[in-house]
Every structure is written in C-alpha cells, then in structure tokens.
Design an enzyme around this catalytic site. Structure first.
Site, PDB file in Angstrom:
ATOM      1  N   ARG A  58     -15.601   5.068   9.860  1.00  0.00           N
ATOM      2  CA  ARG A  58     -14.779   3.870   9.697  1.00  0.00           C
ATOM      3  C   ARG A  58     -15.508   2.921   8.740  1.00  0.00           C
ATOM      4  NH1 ARG A  58     -18.056   0.843  11.321  1.00  0.00           N
ATOM      5  NH2 ARG A  58     -16.787  -0.964  10.819  1.00  0.00           N
ATOM      6  N   ALA A  60     -14.331   0.263   5.356  1.00  0.00           N
ATOM      7  CA  ALA A  60     -13.573   0.573   4.136  1.00  0.00           C
ATOM      8  C   ALA A  60     -14.333   1.462   3.143  1.00  0.00           C
ATOM      9  CB  ALA A  60     -13.122  -0.734   3.481  1.00  0.00           C
ATOM     10  N   ARG A  95      -5.509   6.302   7.352  1.00  0.00           N
ATOM     11  CA  ARG A  95      -5.602   4.860   7.677  1.00  0.00           C
ATOM     12  C   ARG A  95      -4.983   4.080   6.511  1.00  0.00           C
ATOM     13  NH1 ARG A  95     -10.685   2.257  10.432  1.00  0.00           N
ATOM     14  NH2 ARG A  95      -9.072   0.856  11.207  1.00  0.00           N
ATOM     15  N   GLN A 207     -16.392  -3.423  17.533  1.00  0.00           N
ATOM     16  CA  GLN A 207     -17.319  -2.933  16.506  1.00  0.00           C
ATOM     17  C   GLN A 207     -18.523  -3.855  16.341  1.00  0.00           C
ATOM     18  OE1 GLN A 207     -13.999  -3.085  16.156  1.00  0.00           O
ATOM     19  NE2 GLN A 207     -13.223  -1.631  14.669  1.00  0.00           N
ATOM     20  N   ASP A 248     -11.335  -5.103   3.803  1.00  0.00           N
ATOM     21  CA  ASP A 248     -10.782  -3.752   3.605  1.00  0.00           C
ATOM     22  C   ASP A 248      -9.870  -3.675   2.396  1.00  0.00           C
ATOM     23  OD1 ASP A 248     -11.571  -3.912   6.535  1.00  0.00           O
ATOM     24  OD2 ASP A 248     -11.173  -1.786   6.237  1.00  0.00           O
ATOM     25  N   ASN A 258      -9.219  -8.273   6.439  1.00  0.00           N
ATOM     26  CA  ASN A 258     -10.360  -7.739   7.190  1.00  0.00           C
ATOM     27  C   ASN A 258      -9.964  -7.624   8.660  1.00  0.00           C
ATOM     28  OD1 ASN A 258     -13.169  -6.884   7.145  1.00  0.00           O
ATOM     29  ND2 ASN A 258     -13.621  -8.742   8.300  1.00  0.00           N
ATOM     30  N   LYS A 259     -10.896  -7.187   9.456  1.00  0.00           N
ATOM     31  CA  LYS A 259     -10.650  -6.949  10.876  1.00  0.00           C
ATOM     32  C   LYS A 259      -9.953  -8.133  11.536  1.00  0.00           C
ATOM     33  CE  LYS A 259     -11.252  -3.953  12.637  1.00  0.00           C
ATOM     34  NZ  LYS A 259     -10.159  -2.968  12.807  1.00  0.00           N
TER      35      LYS A 259
HETATM   36  O1  MRU Z   1     -11.275  -0.797  11.677  1.00  0.00           O
HETATM   37  P1  MRU Z   1     -12.625  -0.706  11.034  1.00  0.00           P
HETATM   38  O2  MRU Z   1     -13.737  -0.669  12.006  1.00  0.00           O
HETATM   39  O3  MRU Z   1     -12.684   0.393  10.004  1.00  0.00           O
HETATM   40  O4  MRU Z   1     -12.725  -2.082  10.254  1.00  0.00           O
HETATM   41  C1  MRU Z   1     -13.847  -2.384   9.505  1.00  0.00           C
HETATM   42  C2  MRU Z   1     -13.825  -3.731   8.977  1.00  0.00           C
HETATM   43  O5  MRU Z   1     -12.931  -4.508   9.186  1.00  0.00           O
HETATM   44  C3  MRU Z   1     -14.935  -4.083   8.079  1.00  0.00           C
HETATM   45  O6  MRU Z   1     -15.174  -5.449   8.131  1.00  0.00           O
HETATM   46  C4  MRU Z   1     -14.516  -3.680   6.691  1.00  0.00           C
HETATM   47  O7  MRU Z   1     -14.283  -2.341   6.565  1.00  0.00           O
HETATM   48  C5  MRU Z   1     -15.416  -4.255   5.717  1.00  0.00           C
HETATM   49  S1  MRU Z   1     -16.228  -3.215   4.631  1.00  0.00           S
HETATM   50  C6  MRU Z   1     -17.762  -2.830   5.122  1.00  0.00           C
END
Ligand code: MRU
Length: 369
Positions: A58, A60, A95, A207, A248, A258-259
C-alpha cells in the site's frame, strides 16, 4: 530502512528459475505489521493485483512500483498484446485513487507496445526496476528539501524539540525506501535535529498506529500515537510546529487527495496558523485535472474496516474484534481531498513549491501539459 538490524526495501525481485520465466516479486506483508514481520511472494499478476487491493502492499508510490512489477510478471505468463491489455486493466482496477498506479503501468505498457513479444519480459522487468530505483532517489531528495523546513523551524525555536504531526503512513513502508512525508523526518533526525512526531492513529485501518509507529520505533525516532481527533486540540495548545502528510493524487492546481481525515487536519492547521506541508514525488501529480473534489475518484472500501479492528490478543496472537452493534450500517471512504488553499507548500524531489498550478509548473515544466 532498517528492521531488526537488517536493511530492507519494501519490494524486491527474487529469481527462482531461469531469468526468463522464474522471476517473482517479494514484498513485506503490511497487513501483518506491527505484530508480525512477514514477507510474501507474488508469482503472477493476479497475485500482485490481489496484494494491492487487499493492502498487503500500500501507499501511493509503492502501489505504482508493485503495479509495474505486476505487468512484468504478466509478460512471463503471456506476452501477447491481448494478454498484457487484460493484465493492465486488472492491475489498474486494484485501487482507484492513487494515480501512481496508472502512471507506472502506463510507463511499462508504452515500452512494451513498441517491442516484439520476444523482448518484452526483459524490457518489462528492467523498466519496473528503474521505476523502483527512481522512487528511492525521489524520496531521498524529498527528504533533503523537507529537512530544510524542519531545520528552519528548529532554528526559530532553539532549545526544544520540533513537533511534527503526520497522518496515515507516508514513510518507507508506503514507498520503496525513505518515504515521502517521513523522509524529511529521517533526514532531519540523522542530521541531529531534535524532533518528536505526533502520529495520528488513522482509523479505520490504523496505518498510523500500526505502520508509522512501527517505522519510527525501528528508526529510533521519538513519537507519540494520538487519537485521530486529538490533532486540533494539540494545535490550539501550540503543541504542533508543522504538519507533513503524503498524497495519493495531486491535481495540477495543488489540491491533494490523501487518507481520510487529512482534510480535517488541514482545516485545524489553517485555523491555528500551523504550516501544513504535503510531500510527494511528481508521479503523484495528475496533470489532467484541476479540481480534486470534483474529479478524483474516492475509493470506498469494505464497511468491515470500520465495524471491526484487529490487534494483538493477550495470548500474543493477532485477532479481530467488532466495535459496533450487530446490525448498524457503516460506510468507509478511504480518502479525502484537501483544497490547495489549505496547503502551505508541496515538498517534491525538485524542491518546495506553492500548492498552485504556477508553483508546480515552475518545478516541473517538462511534465506539465
Ligand atoms: O490506503 P493507503 O494506506 O494506501 O493510504 C496511504 C496514504 O494515504 C498515504 O498517505 C499516501 O499513499 C501517501 S504517499 C506515501
């Protein structure tokens, strides 16, 4: 990155049989962390698509690299145009929000389209390897540029640690190495800057609590895990010097996706005058879109991630428990969009710029279209 005294990357290639058919991809299985450190072998493109959608891999940038290796594995199965097109579609669908997946798949696909089937295996693995190496270099450069911001904060506040708040996991586990948002933290800590990280737990999948805390612990960085809802309170009390998060997908105008929960942190930072930085490699920029709220597809995942949490049981095993009453419906949007007006700056591999179209074009005139 260093785990249990050993250097790792998050993804690497394993050659089992001959060079032409025997390659497999190894990953750190992130669904098992922090309680178990296990690796997973992916032998075909179906396995990669599953690992991306189940979030064994996981983050990005790492999703992009995994996708590229997935297409390379597909060339070992059947290197015809039709078979590769099918593998491309399956990997892309794994995804939807992180644009790095499409970016990396497109890179490998374009190269293969121009090559005879007999050369495709070698070309695809070489390109996936290049994408992985470039990711490491980009993240290291993001670290250098972001370190300067932390250093400036330290110089403005001598005699005390700099408090950095981060959301989700945008560290080495989300990339091949170094990370995006956490690369500046690692560079600054190695340069001897006194710092402390507030780690948002990041429900529903946690996470932050599981992966970011694991990373920071492994690197010996002082940190504290906080409930997602605590950030605004800490900012009001002057307990956060700067926020650094990942993204992302970034629009060409500087909106960042982002998340889920990132937007609320940006609002709290804005209200309290706390700088809110977003760290990203250029592969995360979607040059085609200018309005993140309108145009970025937001992944909706299983409601079970909201209704249940997993963790270590008293007997040491990993177990899952339900936190909602039986019968209560739940929804699970995995990302949100923070409009550019709440972003203090974008930390990229080429430097820090304003979260605007002019800012991004200034740093990436060769990529903007
Ligand atoms: O759903 P995930 O765990 O893949 O989400 C990850 C994030 O939101 C990160 O902040 C994102 O990928 C940033 S890049 C390192």
């Amino acid at each position: 990155m260093r785990i249990n005294g050993r250097d790792y990357r998050t993804i690497w290639l394993d050659e089992v049989g001959g060079q032409e058919t025997g390659r497999r991809v190894e990953i750190i299985d992130q669904t098992r962390l922090p309680h178990r450190f296990e690796t997973l072998t992916l032998a075909d493109s179906d396995g990669v698509a599953r690992a991306v959608s189940d979030m064994n891999v996981r983050g990005a940038p790492l999703i992009g690299v995994a996708g590229a290796y997935g297409l390379a594995l597909a060339t070992q199965e059947d290197a015809s145009d039709a078979a590769l097109e099918a593998a491309y579609g399956k990997l892309l669908a794994a995804r939807p929000t992180a644009v790095n997946l499409r970016w990396a798949l497109d890179r490998v696909k374009a190269l293969l389209a121009a090559a005879p089937a007999s050369e495709r295996i070698a070309l695809a693995f070489a390109e996936a390897g290049r994408i992985a190496e470039e990711d490491v270099a980009c993240c290291a450069a993001i670290g250098v540029h972001g370190e300067a911001l932390i250093r400036a904060a330290a110089e403005a506040n001598p005699g005390r640690p700099i408090n950095i708040l981060t959301h989700c996991n945008a560290g080495w586990l989300a990339t091949v190495d170094w990370g995006t948002a956490l690369a500046p933290v690692y560079k600054a800590a190695r340069a001897g800057i006194d710092l402390h990280v507030w780690v948002d737990e990041t429900r529903p999948r946690n996470q932050g609590a599981s992966l970011t805390a694991f990373e920071l612990l492994s690197e010996g960085i002082r940190h504290t895990v906080i409930a997602d809802n605590a950030g605004g309170h800490l900012m009001q009390r002057g307990m956060v010097d700067l926020c650094i998060v990942g993204t992302d997908r970034t629009t060409r105008t500087g909106d960042v996706c982002n998340k889920i929960g990132t937007y609320l942190k940006a609002l709290a930072a804005h209200d309290n005058g706390v700088p809110f930085y977003v760290a990203l490699p250029a592969s995360t920029i979607d040059w085609r879109i200018d309005d993140g709220v309108a145009h970025i597809p937001i992944e909706e995942r299983s409601a079970r991630e909201v209704t249940h949490v997993s963790g270590r049981a008293p007997d040491g095993g990993v177990t899952e428990v339900q936190v909602t009453p039986e019968g209560s419906p739940a929804r699970n949007w995995a990302f949100d969009v923070t409009p550019a007006r709440y972003v203090t700056g974008l930390i990229t591999e080429r430097g820090v710029c304003a979260a605007t179209e002019a800012g991004l074009r200034g740093l990436f005139p060769d990529l903007a279209r």
